[in-house]
Design a protein around this motif. Sequence first.
Motif, short mmCIF file in Angstrom:
data_model
loop_
_atom_site.label_atom_id
_atom_site.label_comp_id
_atom_site.label_asym_id
_atom_site.label_seq_id
_atom_site.Cartn_x
_atom_site.Cartn_y
_atom_site.Cartn_z
N ASN A 1 0.84 -1.20 0.00
CA ASN A 1 0.00 0.00 0.00
C ASN A 1 0.87 1.25 0.00
O ASN A 1 0.57 2.24 -0.67
N LEU A 2 1.99 1.20 0.76
CA LEU A 2 2.92 2.33 0.82
C LEU A 2 3.47 2.63 -0.58
O LEU A 2 3.55 3.79 -0.99
N GLN A 3 3.84 1.57 -1.32
CA GLN A 3 4.39 1.75 -2.66
C GLN A 3 3.37 2.40 -3.59
O GLN A 3 3.69 3.31 -4.36
N LEU A 4 2.11 1.94 -3.49
CA LEU A 4 1.02 2.52 -4.31
C LEU A 4 0.86 4.01 -4.02
O LEU A 4 0.79 4.84 -4.93
N CYS A 5 0.77 4.36 -2.72
CA CYS A 5 0.56 5.75 -2.32
C CYS A 5 1.74 6.62 -2.72
O CYS A 5 1.58 7.75 -3.18
N ARG A 6 2.95 6.05 -2.56
CA ARG A 6 4.16 6.82 -2.91
C ARG A 6 4.23 7.07 -4.41
O ARG A 6 4.59 8.17 -4.86
N ASP A 7 3.86 6.07 -5.20
CA ASP A 7 3.85 6.24 -6.66
C ASP A 7 2.91 7.36 -7.07
O ASP A 7 3.22 8.17 -7.95
N THR A 8 1.74 7.39 -6.42
CA THR A 8 0.75 8.44 -6.71
C THR A 8 1.33 9.82 -6.39
O THR A 8 1.20 10.77 -7.17
N LEU A 9 2.02 9.92 -5.23
CA LEU A 9 2.63 11.19 -4.83
C LEU A 9 3.71 11.61 -5.82
O LEU A 9 3.76 12.77 -6.24
N LEU A 10 4.55 10.66 -6.20
CA LEU A 10 5.66 11.00 -7.10
C LEU A 10 5.17 11.42 -8.48
O LEU A 10 5.75 12.30 -9.12
N GLU A 11 4.07 10.80 -8.92
CA GLU A 11 3.46 11.21 -10.20
C GLU A 11 3.02 12.67 -10.13
O GLU A 11 3.25 13.46 -11.05
N ALA A 12 2.38 13.01 -8.99
CA ALA A 12 1.91 14.39 -8.81
C ALA A 12 3.09 15.36 -8.77
O ALA A 12 3.04 16.45 -9.34
N VAL A 13 4.17 14.94 -8.10
CA VAL A 13 5.37 15.79 -8.02
C VAL A 13 5.96 15.97 -9.41
O VAL A 13 6.34 17.08 -9.81
N ALA A 14 6.04 14.89 -10.19
CA ALA A 14 6.62 14.94 -11.54
C ALA A 14 5.86 15.92 -12.42
O ALA A 14 6.45 16.59 -13.28
N GLU A 15 4.55 16.03 -12.21
CA GLU A 15 3.72 16.88 -13.07
C GLU A 15 3.89 18.37 -12.78
O GLU A 15 3.34 19.20 -13.50
N THR A 16 4.65 18.72 -11.72
CA THR A 16 4.79 20.15 -11.39
C THR A 16 5.76 20.87 -12.32
O THR A 16 5.74 22.08 -12.42
N SER A 17 6.67 20.12 -12.98
CA SER A 17 7.58 20.78 -13.95
C SER A 17 8.07 19.77 -14.99
O SER A 17 8.07 18.56 -14.74
N GLU A 18 8.52 20.29 -16.13
CA GLU A 18 9.03 19.41 -17.20
C GLU A 18 10.32 18.70 -16.76
O GLU A 18 10.55 17.54 -17.08
N GLU A 19 11.15 19.43 -16.02
CA GLU A 19 12.42 18.85 -15.54
C GLU A 19 12.15 17.64 -14.65
O GLU A 19 12.77 16.58 -14.79
N PHE A 20 11.17 17.81 -13.74
CA PHE A 20 10.80 16.71 -12.84
C PHE A 20 10.24 15.53 -13.63
O PHE A 20 10.50 14.37 -13.31
N MET A 21 9.47 15.85 -14.66
CA MET A 21 8.85 14.80 -15.48
C MET A 21 9.93 13.96 -16.16
O MET A 21 9.87 12.73 -16.16
#
Length: 695
Positions: A202-222
């Motif tokens: 469950n931790l991995q699922l939630c963390r993946d969701t968070l990291l996706e959201a973080v990646a979407e904040t900038s092109e560099e992060f993506m």
Amino acid sequence: MNVYTTDKIRNVVLLGHGGCGKTSLVEAMAYLSGITSRMGKISDGNTVSDFGKEEQKRQISISTSVVPIEWEGVKINILDTPGFFDFVGEVEEAVSAADAAIIVVSGKAGMEVGTEKAWELCEKYKLPRFVFVTDMDVDNASFRQVVEDMTAAYGKKMAPFHLPIRENEKFVGYVNVVTETGHRWQGKEVVDCEVPEYSKANLQLCRDTLLEAVAETSEEFMERYFGGETFSEAEIRAAMRTNVIDGTIVPMTMGSSLLCQGIYTLLDDIVKYMPSPENKEIAGINLKTNEIFQANFDFAKAKSAYIFKTIVDPFIGKYSLIKVCSGVLKADDMIFNSDKDVEEKVSKLYILQGSKPSEIKELHAGDIGAIAKLTAARTGDTLSTKATTIKYGKTEISTPYTYMRYRAKNKGDIDKISQSLQKMAHEDQTLKVVNDAENRQTLLYGMGDLHLDVIASRLKNEYKVEVELTQPKVAFRETIKKNSDVEYKYKKQSGGHGQYGHVKMRFSPLGELDKAFEFAQEVVGGAVPKNFFPAVEKGLQESVLKGPLAAYPVVGVKAVLYDGSYHPVDSSEMAFKMATIQAFKKGFMDAHPVLLEPIASLKVTVPDAYTGDVMGDLNKRRGRVLGMNPVGGKQVIEADIPMTGLFGYCTDLRSMTGGRGTYSYEFARYEQAPGDVQEKEVAARAAKVAEGSDE
């Protein structure tokens, strides 16, 4: 309390269903931050935010209270709001002053209708929000269920920041999704622990969701994300703050208010992720230049503030709760109220912690405080200076539609009741007092039956006056459908001058109902002298106030005086007036009199699933459904309904729709009442006359 600059302020409103644990959460926050030395309990009536006598008696929040707390060099103004729908006006006032929200959900009860309403309010005011799941110490509380339900309702923006750790069915700690670490409670301390095996997937699922959201904040992060790189904790937290403020992520966390578990991290997260007022925009009108004044909570601009709530309490006095929109407000400042055209001196500035006022030297832009005894000030007024006079738009407050008739139990208290209700109306914008002169009754409007009950109870306990609430009289009207021709001779002889008046009159329908009557005369040859015509008209004016059928006002009658006779000595204005009154009674009853009932245009907004039940209920109330329109995922049912069919509608609609239905109505027109309704009203009138009552 210290003075805080705009960047060190967080204004957070607590929203949620009644009984979900908002007040207990405030109590835990107050205790942790050192405001109180021990946690109060709702059952003991000693909490910081529920200080009203009525709140303590009923063990529910009735009005919004402000509890400012200091945490890590930041001032958090907590606005604790009522969860019951009857006190929605208090919630709307609080939301207008907030910059972010915490939606409190009980882990035991799960997502409720109050949760949905809280979410809708946040959407309307574009508030960044957290979801805090409370009651986690209860055996059958389920954080996972709340996450699943809210994700199903609102999409993938729901992001759990913590996951619960349970041992032997007990809530003992949490896993931090950002840092991927486990933590346990040992008394008041938090110690590190291993992440349990059952939480890892469950931790991995939630963390993946968070990291996706973080990646979407900038092109560099993506690019980095797709390249398989990891982000540092600082990068994740900075991106999360951006996501939270723009509403693309709604963090979900949990705890137990009673055990003070999870509150420490919640306060930390408020400071880290929620916006300060400097991140918000607000604009008013500069009344001197008629230009837009971009206040934007800038401390360097001319001072201005908005009164978002008024407290009028017989015990603690009157306080105007303000949010400073620009500049720095100081004690001893002269402020100008543009709404009332009054300049007053601010002798002292306060911050309120529940009911406890503390003096403060100054309030910076974005801060919330209170000013005592501003005589002219009302909720919604703007305070500024005479040099730069500003006006802000008023908060939209729900309209009250539930009403009851009220009477003073003691006739001598009528004036005192009126004054007390006026004070309460300053505090509560959803309370309206209406004097219905036509039906000789005074009406009390509120948001529901509980609201009106609380008002009556407060009048008794706080203002020492008692009122009796009863079902109001409906404003029926009387008119005629046919023509009649009558004459009446008024004769009295009692020594000396007698009384003589003789009229012959025709009555017919006027064809329009917005006029009570129209008078015309067709007298030939002076049978009735001209100087008596005004007396005849006066007789008609008196007659139409209370009709002969059921004592309701008369509308739509044409009266023609065409003949009569007079006596040179005994005739008088009084005699002709009395003759007209009697002729009217007889002529009206001979012309097929009917009762007209008021019809309202009703709009009921409900989710699709309830439309059948609501329409079936409207039919029972003699309503005519005119159509349905889809608006924002709900259905708006439009109908015409007699005003008599609206009694008790608020309670019935809530029970039918689980509290999800709302309605509004306005008077539309008059229509002829059905025979059974007319018979009932005529019989009720006859019974009153028989009892000797003329109400």
